[in-house]
Design a protein around this motif. Sequence first.
Motif, PDB file in Angstrom:
ATOM      1  N   GLU A   1       0.837  -1.207   0.000  1.00 32.30           N
ATOM      2  CA  GLU A   1       0.000   0.000   0.000  1.00 32.30           C
ATOM      3  C   GLU A   1       0.875   1.261   0.000  1.00 32.30           C
ATOM      4  OE1 GLU A   1      -3.606   1.998  -0.033  1.00 32.30           O
ATOM      5  OE2 GLU A   1      -3.440  -0.170   0.071  1.00 32.30           O
ATOM      6  N   PHE A   2       1.893   1.268   0.853  1.00 30.69           N
ATOM      7  CA  PHE A   2       2.785   2.421   0.931  1.00 30.69           C
ATOM      8  C   PHE A   2       3.570   2.593  -0.360  1.00 30.69           C
ATOM      9  CE2 PHE A   2       3.328   3.474   5.689  1.00 30.69           C
ATOM     10  CZ  PHE A   2       1.974   3.338   5.906  1.00 30.69           C
ATOM     11  N   GLU A   3       4.023   1.479  -0.942  1.00 27.24           N
ATOM     12  CA  GLU A   3       4.776   1.571  -2.195  1.00 27.24           C
ATOM     13  C   GLU A   3       3.906   2.164  -3.300  1.00 27.24           C
ATOM     14  OE1 GLU A   3       7.431  -1.093  -5.301  1.00 27.24           O
ATOM     15  OE2 GLU A   3       6.142  -2.141  -3.867  1.00 27.24           O
ATOM     16  N   GLU A   4       2.679   1.711  -3.376  1.00 29.34           N
ATOM     17  CA  GLU A   4       1.761   2.219  -4.409  1.00 29.34           C
ATOM     18  C   GLU A   4       1.576   3.731  -4.288  1.00 29.34           C
ATOM     19  OE1 GLU A   4      -2.902   1.698  -4.893  1.00 29.34           O
ATOM     20  OE2 GLU A   4      -1.821  -0.197  -5.253  1.00 29.34           O
ATOM     21  N   LYS A   5       1.361   4.205  -3.057  1.00 26.62           N
ATOM     22  CA  LYS A   5       1.163   5.641  -2.846  1.00 26.62           C
ATOM     23  C   LYS A   5       2.461   6.421  -3.063  1.00 26.62           C
ATOM     24  CE  LYS A   5      -2.894   5.213   0.034  1.00 26.62           C
ATOM     25  NZ  LYS A   5      -3.573   5.599   1.255  1.00 26.62           N
ATOM     26  N   ALA A   6       3.580   5.815  -2.688  1.00 27.50           N
ATOM     27  CA  ALA A   6       4.878   6.473  -2.890  1.00 27.50           C
ATOM     28  C   ALA A   6       5.163   6.634  -4.374  1.00 27.50           C
ATOM     29  CB  ALA A   6       5.987   5.666  -2.221  1.00 27.50           C
ATOM     30  N   ARG A   7       4.898   5.586  -5.150  1.00 26.15           N
ATOM     31  CA  ARG A   7       5.137   5.650  -6.597  1.00 26.15           C
ATOM     32  C   ARG A   7       4.179   6.618  -7.291  1.00 26.15           C
ATOM     33  NH1 ARG A   7       8.946   2.188  -8.278  1.00 26.15           N
ATOM     34  NH2 ARG A   7       9.447   0.445  -6.916  1.00 26.15           N
ATOM     35  N   ALA A   8       3.029   6.870  -6.652  1.00 18.22           N
ATOM     36  CA  ALA A   8       2.080   7.840  -7.199  1.00 18.22           C
ATOM     37  C   ALA A   8       2.517   9.277  -6.912  1.00 18.22           C
ATOM     38  CB  ALA A   8       0.685   7.587  -6.620  1.00 18.22           C
ATOM     39  N   GLY A   9       3.576   9.437  -6.097  1.00 17.80           N
ATOM     40  CA  GLY A   9       4.111  10.772  -5.870  1.00 17.80           C
ATOM     41  C   GLY A   9       3.882  11.349  -4.491  1.00 17.80           C
ATOM     42  N   ASP A  10       3.321  10.583  -3.575  1.00 20.42           N
ATOM     43  CA  ASP A  10       3.089  11.079  -2.223  1.00 20.42           C
ATOM     44  C   ASP A  10       4.390  10.979  -1.423  1.00 20.42           C
ATOM     45  OD1 ASP A  10       2.399  11.381   0.522  1.00 20.42           O
ATOM     46  OD2 ASP A  10       0.331  10.802   0.073  1.00 20.42           O
ATOM     47  N   GLY A  11       4.979  12.127  -1.133  1.00 23.43           N
ATOM     48  CA  GLY A  11       6.272  12.175  -0.463  1.00 23.43           C
ATOM     49  C   GLY A  11       6.270  11.563   0.930  1.00 23.43           C
ATOM     50  N   GLN A  12       5.198  11.767   1.668  1.00 23.61           N
ATOM     51  CA  GLN A  12       5.133  11.204   3.018  1.00 23.61           C
ATOM     52  C   GLN A  12       5.112   9.673   2.972  1.00 23.61           C
ATOM     53  OE1 GLN A  12       1.701  13.257   4.581  1.00 23.61           O
ATOM     54  NE2 GLN A  12       2.996  14.807   5.571  1.00 23.61           N
ATOM     55  N   PHE A  13       4.387   9.129   2.021  1.00 20.43           N
ATOM     56  CA  PHE A  13       4.368   7.669   1.885  1.00 20.43           C
ATOM     57  C   PHE A  13       5.695   7.151   1.341  1.00 20.43           C
ATOM     58  CE2 PHE A  13      -0.180   8.108   2.437  1.00 20.43           C
ATOM     59  CZ  PHE A  13      -0.481   6.993   3.210  1.00 20.43           C
ATOM     60  N   ALA A  14       6.377   7.964   0.538  1.00 17.75           N
ATOM     61  CA  ALA A  14       7.693   7.568   0.036  1.00 17.75           C
ATOM     62  C   ALA A  14       8.677   7.431   1.197  1.00 17.75           C
ATOM     63  CB  ALA A  14       8.201   8.574  -0.979  1.00 17.75           C
ATOM     64  N   ILE A  15       8.634   8.376   2.123  1.00 15.13           N
ATOM     65  CA  ILE A  15       9.506   8.311   3.297  1.00 15.13           C
ATOM     66  C   ILE A  15       9.130   7.110   4.163  1.00 15.13           C
ATOM     67  CG2 ILE A  15      10.126   9.483   5.449  1.00 15.13           C
ATOM     68  CD1 ILE A  15       9.795  12.138   3.842  1.00 15.13           C
ATOM     69  N   ALA A  16       7.838   6.923   4.397  1.00 17.08           N
ATOM     70  CA  ALA A  16       7.391   5.791   5.210  1.00 17.08           C
ATOM     71  C   ALA A  16       7.776   4.462   4.564  1.00 17.08           C
ATOM     72  CB  ALA A  16       5.878   5.859   5.420  1.00 17.08           C
ATOM     73  N   TYR A  17       7.628   4.375   3.251  1.00 17.96           N
ATOM     74  CA  TYR A  17       7.990   3.164   2.522  1.00 17.96           C
ATOM     75  C   TYR A  17       9.486   2.898   2.639  1.00 17.96           C
ATOM     76  CZ  TYR A  17       8.817   0.004  -1.392  1.00 17.96           C
ATOM     77  OH  TYR A  17       9.223  -1.056  -2.173  1.00 17.96           O
ATOM     78  N   ALA A  18      10.293   3.944   2.483  1.00 16.08           N
ATOM     79  CA  ALA A  18      11.744   3.793   2.601  1.00 16.08           C
ATOM     80  C   ALA A  18      12.129   3.332   4.000  1.00 16.08           C
ATOM     81  CB  ALA A  18      12.433   5.110   2.265  1.00 16.08           C
ATOM     82  N   LEU A  19      11.491   3.880   5.018  1.00 16.68           N
ATOM     83  CA  LEU A  19      11.784   3.467   6.395  1.00 16.68           C
ATOM     84  C   LEU A  19      11.385   2.009   6.646  1.00 16.68           C
ATOM     85  CD1 LEU A  19      10.784   6.677   8.373  1.00 16.68           C
ATOM     86  CD2 LEU A  19      13.081   5.781   7.989  1.00 16.68           C
ATOM     87  N   LEU A  20      10.254   1.591   6.106  1.00 17.50           N
ATOM     88  CA  LEU A  20       9.836   0.196   6.256  1.00 17.50           C
ATOM     89  C   LEU A  20      10.807  -0.753   5.560  1.00 17.50           C
ATOM     90  CD1 LEU A  20       5.962   0.488   5.805  1.00 17.50           C
ATOM     91  CD2 LEU A  20       7.180  -0.228   7.864  1.00 17.50           C
ATOM     92  N   ARG A  21      11.247  -0.364   4.360  1.00 15.04           N
ATOM     93  CA  ARG A  21      12.230  -1.192   3.635  1.00 15.04           C
ATOM     94  C   ARG A  21      13.546  -1.245   4.386  1.00 15.04           C
ATOM     95  NH1 ARG A  21      11.855  -2.499  -1.805  1.00 15.04           N
ATOM     96  NH2 ARG A  21      13.654  -3.686  -1.152  1.00 15.04           N
ATOM     97  N   LEU A  22      13.966  -0.108   4.952  1.00 16.77           N
ATOM     98  CA  LEU A  22      15.195  -0.051   5.735  1.00 16.77           C
ATOM     99  C   LEU A  22      15.096  -0.953   6.957  1.00 16.77           C
ATOM    100  CD1 LEU A  22      17.999   1.202   6.212  1.00 16.77           C
ATOM    101  CD2 LEU A  22      16.844   3.071   7.410  1.00 16.77           C
ATOM    102  N   ALA A  23      13.951  -0.925   7.619  1.00 16.18           N
ATOM    103  CA  ALA A  23      13.750  -1.779   8.792  1.00 16.18           C
ATOM    104  C   ALA A  23      13.812  -3.259   8.406  1.00 16.18           C
ATOM    105  CB  ALA A  23      12.415  -1.456   9.454  1.00 16.18           C
ATOM    106  N   ASP A  24      13.202  -3.618   7.285  1.00 18.43           N
ATOM    107  CA  ASP A  24      13.256  -5.006   6.813  1.00 18.43           C
ATOM    108  C   ASP A  24      14.690  -5.417   6.499  1.00 18.43           C
ATOM    109  OD1 ASP A  24      10.523  -5.378   7.041  1.00 18.43           O
ATOM    110  OD2 ASP A  24      10.125  -5.050   4.905  1.00 18.43           O
ATOM    111  N   SER A  25      15.427  -4.541   5.828  1.00 17.50           N
ATOM    112  CA  SER A  25      16.819  -4.836   5.488  1.00 17.50           C
ATOM    113  C   SER A  25      17.675  -4.967   6.740  1.00 17.50           C
ATOM    114  CB  SER A  25      17.400  -3.740   4.600  1.00 17.50           C
ATOM    115  OG  SER A  25      16.724  -3.701   3.377  1.00 17.50           O
ATOM    116  N   HIS A  26      17.426  -4.113   7.716  1.00 16.86           N
ATOM    117  CA  HIS A  26      18.165  -4.153   8.968  1.00 16.86           C
ATOM    118  C   HIS A  26      17.907  -5.474   9.691  1.00 16.86           C
ATOM    119  CE1 HIS A  26      18.873  -3.295  13.259  1.00 16.86           C
ATOM    120  NE2 HIS A  26      19.904  -2.636  12.787  1.00 16.86           N
ATOM    121  N   GLU A  27      16.674  -5.906   9.719  1.00 18.52           N
ATOM    122  CA  GLU A  27      16.324  -7.171  10.384  1.00 18.52           C
ATOM    123  C   GLU A  27      16.993  -8.350   9.684  1.00 18.52           C
ATOM    124  OE1 GLU A  27      14.815  -9.764  13.134  1.00 18.52           O
ATOM    125  OE2 GLU A  27      14.929  -7.590  13.196  1.00 18.52           O
ATOM    126  N   LYS A  28      17.019  -8.340   8.360  1.00 19.56           N
ATOM    127  CA  LYS A  28      17.682  -9.423   7.625  1.00 19.56           C
ATOM    128  C   LYS A  28      19.176  -9.422   7.905  1.00 19.56           C
ATOM    129  CE  LYS A  28      18.597 -11.327   3.053  1.00 19.56           C
ATOM    130  NZ  LYS A  28      19.914 -11.742   3.479  1.00 19.56           N
TER     131      LYS A  28
END
Length: 72
Positions: free
Chosen positions: A8-35
């Motif tokens: 959901e966040f990726e879809e909104k981020a790709r549509a141009g919503d900057g706040q969702f882009a930041i949230a999406y990046a943070l979620l991806r970073l958290a996933d990468s950190h956990e791995k």
Amino acid sequence: MAKHILDEFEEKARAGDGQFAIAYALLRLADSHEKLRGDLCFGQTATSRPGVLEKIGIEMAELATAVRNLEA
């Protein structure tokens, strides 16, 4: 069926919503950190593969055995 929050966040981020882009990046970073944490840490169970630090320890033990055998 409900979408996963990351999708959901990726879809909104790709549509141009900057706040969702930041949230999406943070979620991806958290996933990468956990791995990465999982890859670096020792295996949690006997069936899991060893982590990087555990693998280094195994290699060092084998190296120490080989050196001891050279001295004999």
